[in-house]
Design a protein around this motif. Structure first.
Motif, PDB file in Angstrom:
ATOM      1  N   GLN A   1      17.636 -14.157-111.202  1.00 54.80           N
ATOM      2  CA  GLN A   1      16.413 -14.042-112.087  1.00 54.80           C
ATOM      3  C   GLN A   1      15.269 -13.234-111.417  1.00 54.80           C
ATOM      4  O   GLN A   1      14.530 -12.422-111.964  1.00 54.80           O
ATOM      5  CB  GLN A   1      16.326 -15.210-112.790  1.00 54.80           C
ATOM      6  CG  GLN A   1      15.072 -15.268-113.945  1.00 54.80           C
ATOM      7  CD  GLN A   1      14.936 -16.332-114.532  1.00 54.80           C
ATOM      8  OE1 GLN A   1      14.588 -17.462-113.802  1.00 54.80           O
ATOM      9  NE2 GLN A   1      15.213 -16.733-115.973  1.00 54.80           N
ATOM     10  N   SER A   2      15.032 -13.938-110.290  1.00 59.52           N
ATOM     11  CA  SER A   2      13.736 -13.323-109.559  1.00 59.52           C
ATOM     12  C   SER A   2      13.846 -11.907-109.317  1.00 59.52           C
ATOM     13  O   SER A   2      12.656 -11.171-109.506  1.00 59.52           O
ATOM     14  CB  SER A   2      13.446 -14.139-108.361  1.00 59.52           C
ATOM     15  OG  SER A   2      14.531 -14.062-107.498  1.00 59.52           O
ATOM     16  N   VAL A   3      14.976 -11.482-108.784  1.00 58.41           N
ATOM     17  CA  VAL A   3      15.038  -9.947-108.566  1.00 58.41           C
ATOM     18  C   VAL A   3      14.923  -9.273-109.818  1.00 58.41           C
ATOM     19  O   VAL A   3      14.180  -8.350-109.853  1.00 58.41           O
ATOM     20  CB  VAL A   3      16.450  -9.747-107.983  1.00 58.41           C
ATOM     21  CG1 VAL A   3      16.571  -8.247-107.732  1.00 58.41           C
ATOM     22  CG2 VAL A   3      16.524 -10.481-106.639  1.00 58.41           C
ATOM     23  N   ASN A   4      15.595  -9.828-111.128  1.00 66.82           N
ATOM     24  CA  ASN A   4      15.468  -8.963-112.200  1.00 66.82           C
ATOM     25  C   ASN A   4      13.866  -8.904-112.705  1.00 66.82           C
ATOM     26  O   ASN A   4      13.468  -7.776-113.047  1.00 66.82           O
ATOM     27  CB  ASN A   4      16.070  -9.636-113.402  1.00 66.82           C
ATOM     28  CG  ASN A   4      17.530  -9.046-113.567  1.00 66.82           C
ATOM     29  OD1 ASN A   4      17.709  -8.095-113.368  1.00 66.82           O
ATOM     30  ND2 ASN A   4      18.494 -10.118-113.751  1.00 66.82           N
ATOM     31  N   ARG A   5      13.156  -9.829-112.596  1.00 66.29           N
ATOM     32  CA  ARG A   5      11.819 -10.039-112.675  1.00 66.29           C
ATOM     33  C   ARG A   5      10.771  -8.947-112.177  1.00 66.29           C
ATOM     34  O   ARG A   5      10.138  -8.291-112.511  1.00 66.29           O
ATOM     35  CB  ARG A   5      11.164 -11.282-112.818  1.00 66.29           C
ATOM     36  CG  ARG A   5      11.627 -12.229-113.886  1.00 66.29           C
ATOM     37  CD  ARG A   5      11.214 -13.736-113.725  1.00 66.29           C
ATOM     38  NE  ARG A   5      11.487 -14.567-114.720  1.00 66.29           N
ATOM     39  CZ  ARG A   5      11.203 -15.728-114.824  1.00 66.29           C
ATOM     40  NH1 ARG A   5      10.880 -16.633-113.880  1.00 66.29           N
ATOM     41  NH2 ARG A   5      11.585 -16.554-115.865  1.00 66.29           N
ATOM     42  N   ALA A   6      11.235  -9.009-110.541  1.00 71.37           N
ATOM     43  CA  ALA A   6      10.760  -8.052-109.831  1.00 71.37           C
ATOM     44  C   ALA A   6      10.820  -6.619-110.259  1.00 71.37           C
ATOM     45  O   ALA A   6      10.043  -5.681-110.374  1.00 71.37           O
ATOM     46  CB  ALA A   6      11.102  -8.105-108.286  1.00 71.37           C
TER      47      ALA A   6
ATOM     48  N   LEU B   1       5.325 -14.052-118.529  1.00 75.18           N
ATOM     49  CA  LEU B   1       5.557 -15.039-117.489  1.00 75.18           C
ATOM     50  C   LEU B   1       4.319 -15.656-117.203  1.00 75.18           C
ATOM     51  O   LEU B   1       3.036 -15.173-117.822  1.00 75.18           O
ATOM     52  CB  LEU B   1       5.832 -14.199-115.838  1.00 75.18           C
ATOM     53  CG  LEU B   1       6.943 -13.254-115.942  1.00 75.18           C
ATOM     54  CD1 LEU B   1       6.784 -12.505-114.583  1.00 75.18           C
ATOM     55  CD2 LEU B   1       8.172 -14.009-116.123  1.00 75.18           C
TER      56      LEU B   1
ATOM     57  N   THR C   1       3.756 -17.492-111.423  1.00 80.35           N
ATOM     58  CA  THR C   1       5.116 -16.685-111.062  1.00 80.35           C
ATOM     59  C   THR C   1       4.906 -15.375-110.949  1.00 80.35           C
ATOM     60  O   THR C   1       5.510 -14.698-110.059  1.00 80.35           O
ATOM     61  CB  THR C   1       6.129 -16.941-112.342  1.00 80.35           C
ATOM     62  OG1 THR C   1       6.294 -18.410-112.437  1.00 80.35           O
ATOM     63  CG2 THR C   1       7.565 -16.254-112.173  1.00 80.35           C
TER      64      THR C   1
ATOM     65  N   LEU D   1       5.682 -12.927-107.573  1.00 77.00           N
ATOM     66  CA  LEU D   1       6.422 -11.744-107.478  1.00 77.00           C
ATOM     67  C   LEU D   1       5.710 -10.840-107.069  1.00 77.00           C
ATOM     68  O   LEU D   1       6.249  -9.841-106.172  1.00 77.00           O
ATOM     69  CB  LEU D   1       7.009 -11.575-108.810  1.00 77.00           C
ATOM     70  CG  LEU D   1       7.902 -12.591-109.350  1.00 77.00           C
ATOM     71  CD1 LEU D   1       8.410 -12.393-110.881  1.00 77.00           C
ATOM     72  CD2 LEU D   1       9.229 -12.270-108.742  1.00 77.00           C
TER      73      LEU D   1
ATOM     74  N   THR E   1       5.296 -10.688-103.187  1.00 72.70           N
ATOM     75  CA  THR E   1       6.358 -10.531-102.753  1.00 72.70           C
ATOM     76  C   THR E   1       6.566  -8.909-102.566  1.00 72.70           C
ATOM     77  O   THR E   1       6.823  -8.440-101.537  1.00 72.70           O
ATOM     78  CB  THR E   1       7.570 -11.140-103.204  1.00 72.70           C
ATOM     79  OG1 THR E   1       7.378 -12.447-103.293  1.00 72.70           O
ATOM     80  CG2 THR E   1       8.866 -10.736-102.492  1.00 72.70           C
TER      81      THR E   1
END
Length: 258
Positions: A12-17, A41, A45, A49, A52
């Motif tokens: 999920q975090s990769v999708n959001r990035a 979001l 959060t 992202l 990162t």
């Protein structure tokens, strides 16, 4: 957090990035609050992202506005993609004389997850092949370019993407067993050339060869496709020699030394 999507497990975090990066298809600069609102979001959060992505140079902060814009890493990835496109252009230039010599359609292909991806073609309208494969995909086990690449891919790749699924017969000539495919790939490794004998479409035959990277892996393959048995009008040894002369030249140019 992981979730199971149509193509398997997704992070999920990769999708959001990725969603954040995709916002920049429309916007030049965006702040944390703007990104959070557009993607639904919470601010913390979104900030995590963004931080990162910034630390890996996919985003950079604009000093004056404190907003974020695309970073240098995306430019470098774009340059890497363009170098791939340049290889395709060079392949087209090198192979162009063969469409004057033979009534063929020449296809340039790559591969993904057990499928051939047709990237480009050369055709002067003399081959009698009416449909274009560019932009389409096909199983690797029943195409000349596919078999040319499979012969030089690791066994793990074949186990994961080829042998784990049934062989679908497209014509009476399609390979439908693991044993027959292995025999054919052994022959490809021996001669350097793969042949499609009406295996994916009746009336269409081709010869194909891979283009190998420095590591000896097939990033591309090129096929010379003949329609309606016209391949029988030519000396197949000469056709294969012309094909290999071009693919070997490109392989050496991108680093293959064997």
């Amino acid at each position: 957090m992981e979730k199971k999507g149509e193509q398997g497990i997704q992070i999920q975090s990769v999708n959001r990035a990725i969603q954040i990066l995709n916002l920049y298809r429309t916007y030049g600069e965006l702040g944390v609050v703007e990104i959070a609102q557009k993607l639904g979001l919470n601010k913390s959060t979104a900030y995590g992202l963004i931080n990162t992505l910034q630390s890996n140079d996919f985003l950079e902060q604009v000093e004056g506005t404190k907003k974020y814009r695309l970073g240098i890493s995306l430019f470098e990835l774009g340059e890497a993609f363009l170098s791939r496109v340049d290889v395709v252009s060079e392949i087209k230039q090198l192979f162009a004389p063969l469409v004057d010599k033979y009534p063929v359609t020449i296809h340039i292909a790559s591969h993904r997850h057990g499928n051939v991806i047709y990237l480009d073609k050369i055709d002067k309208g003399t081959s009698l092949i009416r449909t274009s494969n560019v932009g389409k995909s096909a199983p690797m086990y029943c195409t000349g370019v596919g078999k040319a690449m499979l012969a030089y891919l690791p066994e793990e790749y074949l186990e994961k993407y080829i042998y784990s699924a049934p062989f679908i017969p497209f014509t009476p000539n399609t390979i439908t067993s693991r044993e027959r495919l292995k025999m054919e790939l052994d022959q490809v490794r021996e001669t350097g050339v793969a042949v499609d004998r009406n295996e994916v479409e009746m009336g269409l035959s081709c010869v194909a060869a891979p283009i190998l990277t420095r590591e000896g892996l097939p990033e591309y393959a090129v096929s010379l496709s003949f329609a309606y048995q016209r391949i029988e009008e030519f000396d197949l040894i000469e056709v294969e020699r012309d094909l290999l002369k071009c693919t070997n030249y490109i392989s050496k140019k991108i680093g293959y030394t064997k």
